[in-house]
Every structure is written in structure tokens, then in C-alpha cells.
Design an enzyme around this catalytic site. Sequence first.
Site, PDB file in Angstrom:
ATOM      1  N   ARG A  51      36.363  -7.888 -21.440  1.00 51.61           N
ATOM      2  CA  ARG A  51      36.457  -8.774 -22.600  1.00 51.61           C
ATOM      3  C   ARG A  51      37.617  -9.764 -22.486  1.00 51.61           C
ATOM      4  O   ARG A  51      37.553 -10.863 -23.013  1.00 51.61           O
ATOM      5  CB  ARG A  51      36.604  -7.945 -23.874  1.00 51.61           C
ATOM      6  CG  ARG A  51      35.317  -7.236 -24.279  1.00 51.61           C
ATOM      7  CD  ARG A  51      35.478  -6.639 -25.649  1.00 51.61           C
ATOM      8  NE  ARG A  51      34.289  -5.932 -26.100  1.00 51.61           N
ATOM      9  CZ  ARG A  51      34.179  -5.397 -27.317  1.00 51.61           C
ATOM     10  NH1 ARG A  51      35.164  -5.485 -28.174  1.00 51.61           N
ATOM     11  NH2 ARG A  51      33.083  -4.770 -27.668  1.00 51.61           N
ATOM     12  N   ASP A 158      37.981  -9.837 -43.146  1.00 46.94           N
ATOM     13  CA  ASP A 158      37.929  -9.309 -41.778  1.00 46.94           C
ATOM     14  C   ASP A 158      39.243  -9.705 -41.091  1.00 46.94           C
ATOM     15  O   ASP A 158      40.044 -10.458 -41.648  1.00 46.94           O
ATOM     16  CB  ASP A 158      36.726  -9.898 -41.021  1.00 46.94           C
ATOM     17  CG  ASP A 158      36.230  -8.967 -39.917  1.00 46.94           C
ATOM     18  OD1 ASP A 158      35.202  -8.300 -40.109  1.00 46.94           O
ATOM     19  OD2 ASP A 158      36.902  -8.886 -38.850  1.00 46.94           O
TER      20      ASP A 158
HETATM   21  C1  LIG Z   1      30.896  -3.372 -36.827  1.00 43.64           C
HETATM   22  S1  LIG Z   1      31.527  -4.556 -37.936  1.00 43.64           S
HETATM   23  C2  LIG Z   1      30.762  -4.027 -39.453  1.00 43.64           C
HETATM   24  C3  LIG Z   1      30.257  -5.193 -40.272  1.00 43.64           C
HETATM   25  C4  LIG Z   1      29.547  -4.818 -41.568  1.00 43.64           C
HETATM   26  N1  LIG Z   1      30.460  -4.156 -42.486  1.00 43.64           N
HETATM   27  C5  LIG Z   1      28.334  -3.975 -41.298  1.00 43.64           C
HETATM   28  O1  LIG Z   1      28.356  -2.767 -41.567  1.00 43.64           O
HETATM   29  O2  LIG Z   1      27.343  -4.516 -40.819  1.00 43.64           O
HETATM   30  C6  LIG Z   1      33.212  -3.995 -38.145  1.00 43.64           C
HETATM   31  C7  LIG Z   1      34.159  -5.105 -38.583  1.00 43.64           C
HETATM   32  O3  LIG Z   1      35.404  -4.507 -38.976  1.00 43.64           O
HETATM   33  C8  LIG Z   1      36.443  -5.395 -38.620  1.00 43.64           C
HETATM   34  N2  LIG Z   1      37.723  -4.660 -38.529  1.00 43.64           N
HETATM   35  C9  LIG Z   1      38.145  -3.827 -37.548  1.00 43.64           C
HETATM   36  N3  LIG Z   1      39.401  -3.406 -37.792  1.00 43.64           N
HETATM   37  C10 LIG Z   1      39.780  -3.964 -38.971  1.00 43.64           C
HETATM   38  C11 LIG Z   1      40.976  -3.914 -39.741  1.00 43.64           C
HETATM   39  N4  LIG Z   1      42.055  -3.228 -39.359  1.00 43.64           N
HETATM   40  N5  LIG Z   1      41.006  -4.603 -40.901  1.00 43.64           N
HETATM   41  C12 LIG Z   1      39.933  -5.319 -41.302  1.00 43.64           C
HETATM   42  N6  LIG Z   1      38.778  -5.422 -40.616  1.00 43.64           N
HETATM   43  C13 LIG Z   1      38.701  -4.748 -39.447  1.00 43.64           C
HETATM   44  C14 LIG Z   1      35.992  -5.978 -37.277  1.00 43.64           C
HETATM   45  O4  LIG Z   1      36.605  -7.206 -36.980  1.00 43.64           O
HETATM   46  C15 LIG Z   1      34.464  -6.096 -37.478  1.00 43.64           C
HETATM   47  O5  LIG Z   1      34.068  -7.396 -37.826  1.00 43.64           O
END
Ligand SMILES: C[S@@+](CC[C@H](N)C(=O)[O-])C[C@H]1O[C@@H](n2cnc3c(N)ncnc32)[C@H](O)[C@@H]1O
Length: 288
Positions: A51, A158
Site C-alpha cells: 500500500r 471518518d
Molecule cells: C470498513 S469502513 C466501514 C464503513 C461503514 N461504516 C460500513 O459499515 O459500511 C471503516 C471506516 O472506519 C474508518 N476508521 C478507522 N479507524 C478510525 C478511527 N480511529 N476514527 C474514525 N474512523 C476510523 C476508516 O477510515 C474506514 O473508512
Amino acid sequence: MFKGKENNVQKDLDCFKAELSEADFKAFSEFIYTEYGIKMPPIKRIMLQGRLLKRIRELNMQSYTEYKDYFFSKEGQAKEIFNFLNVVTTNKTDFFREPVHFDFLQNQILPQYGETNRGLKVWSAGCSSGEELYTISIVLNEFKAKNPLFNFTILGSDISNRVLTTASKGVYGEHKVALIPLEMKKKYFLKSKDRDNPSVRVKPELQKNIALKYVNLMDNSFDVGDNFDVIFCRNVLIYFDRATQERVINKLCQYLKPGGYFFIGHSESLSGMNVPLKHIKPTIFRKE
Ligand SMILES: C[S@@+](CC[C@H](N)C(=O)[O-])C[C@H]1O[C@@H](n2cnc3c(N)ncnc32)[C@H](O)[C@@H]1O
């Protein structure tokens, strides 16, 4: 000029050969875990190496160590952190993903709001590129069409500014809406005329009540305004360890009204955690 090109090719080759050493990986994984909660065990080293490669090339750097030294320098921390977060986060999402939650919202939560002009406040924490937000917005707009007094706001947050930008544009490949019923698609999406790159754009009414914000769930407090009636935090905690999950959920609950609802992803669980939430159905909770 020819020599310059030759140099670039050589750099690319060198990059290909370079490896993210265990020591450099450890520095990155400790940082991402401490600052953002995301656990990155040694098995993820090759994934991170892959990545980061594109970013290293963009910066015209020769090795992962050069990138690491830049990243942890004062200048790098200020400039590079957002690119790094765009690279290390996993952002998989979909419209109407895990539809049980949207049925519950529509059939169990919204009826309480129909007769009043009490506004509903929803937070999608870890909203990724916006599909979850616009799904919530479709459900709430459908309800509003039958209950004109009803009003709502949705916050999407996010840590990746790349996905927040996609969410704010609201433009998606046509395949992303393939499973949405045709009538609903016509009502809430505009089709692009570009046949080579078929895409849809959400209509302005879906975006009207949505705000987007950078919020790191690992921060001590969140600048998100008044408390919420519903929090979606789905498929975010899965990247955190148990102790961090429990801490983050307790913090999120401080921003949830008493009686408010909390949704987690279907592969996540709160069992055995000391959190002020009552189990209603699998992955659906209510603040006591
Ligand atoms: C797999 S996606 C899930 C998206 C949506 N909630 C769903 O269930 O379809 C996880 C998201 O969490 C965000 N994320 C990860 N760590 C985080 C943090 N410490 N604070 C806020 N967001 C975070 C990532 O950037 C990512 O966009």
C-alpha cells in the site's frame, strides 16, 4: 533528459526490490495503533509494504526507510499524515449494507418521531465514502415524505480525507447502486451521460441534511455538537483490539441520548464489555 528517465526507471526498480523492514513496519504499526486504534499485526507487513509503494513512488523516494524518516519528521507529520491514513485505512462499504439496521430504523425507531417535530440526529462514525450516510438519508427522506413534520440531521465522520471527499461529492460507479430498486434509484440518483464511465450522483435532497467531518474515534473528546438519537459505528471497531473497542464505545455513548440506539457491524460483538448499552437484537443496542 534521457539520463533523467533512466534514473526514474532505476528508482522504480530499486523501489520494487526494497522491502519494508520489520523495524520500519513496527514503527508504523505502533504509530497507527496508538494514534488511531487500528491494530496492525506482523502478518500485515506485506500488505502495508504494497500500500505504501505507490506513495513512495509519488514522492520519488528510494526506500521505505527514507519514507519512514520523512513521515516521522516534523514536516512529514504535518504534511504526510492524511496521505498515510488514506493508504492504511480499509474503507469497504456499500449502500444498504447489513439491511436489518435500516429496517429497524424504519420500523422501530422512526414511528416514535412521526407525530412530532422532534428532530432526529444520526451519526455515522466511520462513514467511509458515504454509502451508509446516503442509505440513512434515503430511509429518513422516505419517512419524511409521509410525515412532513419530521426533520433530521446526519453527521458522517471518518479519518480518511479521501473517503470524506468521495462522500461529499456523492458520485458512485453505477455498479454500486445495482441492487437498489429501480424506483428508488430514479427518485434519489441522477445518471451520468458518460457511457464509458457509467456513474450516478445522489440528488441534492439526499445531501441536504448531511454534514461531514474528520473525527478520530481515538481522540479524548469529539467536537460533534448536541447528542445523538442514533449512532451507527459499523465495521470500524473490528480493526481495534477489545480494550480499545470498549473505551471507544463508552466514549461514543457519552454522545448518545438516553434511550438512543447504537448499531455495530454484524461481525462485531459487545459481549462481556462494560458499556451502558442494553442488547435489543444482535448488533442493535439501546442506551440505558
Ligand atoms: C470498513 S469502513 C466501514 C464503513 C461503514 N461504516 C460500513 O459499515 O459500511 C471503516 C471506516 O472506519 C474508518 N476508521 C478507522 N479507524 C478510525 C478511527 N480511529 N476514527 C474514525 N474512523 C476510523 C476508516 O477510515 C474506514 O473508512
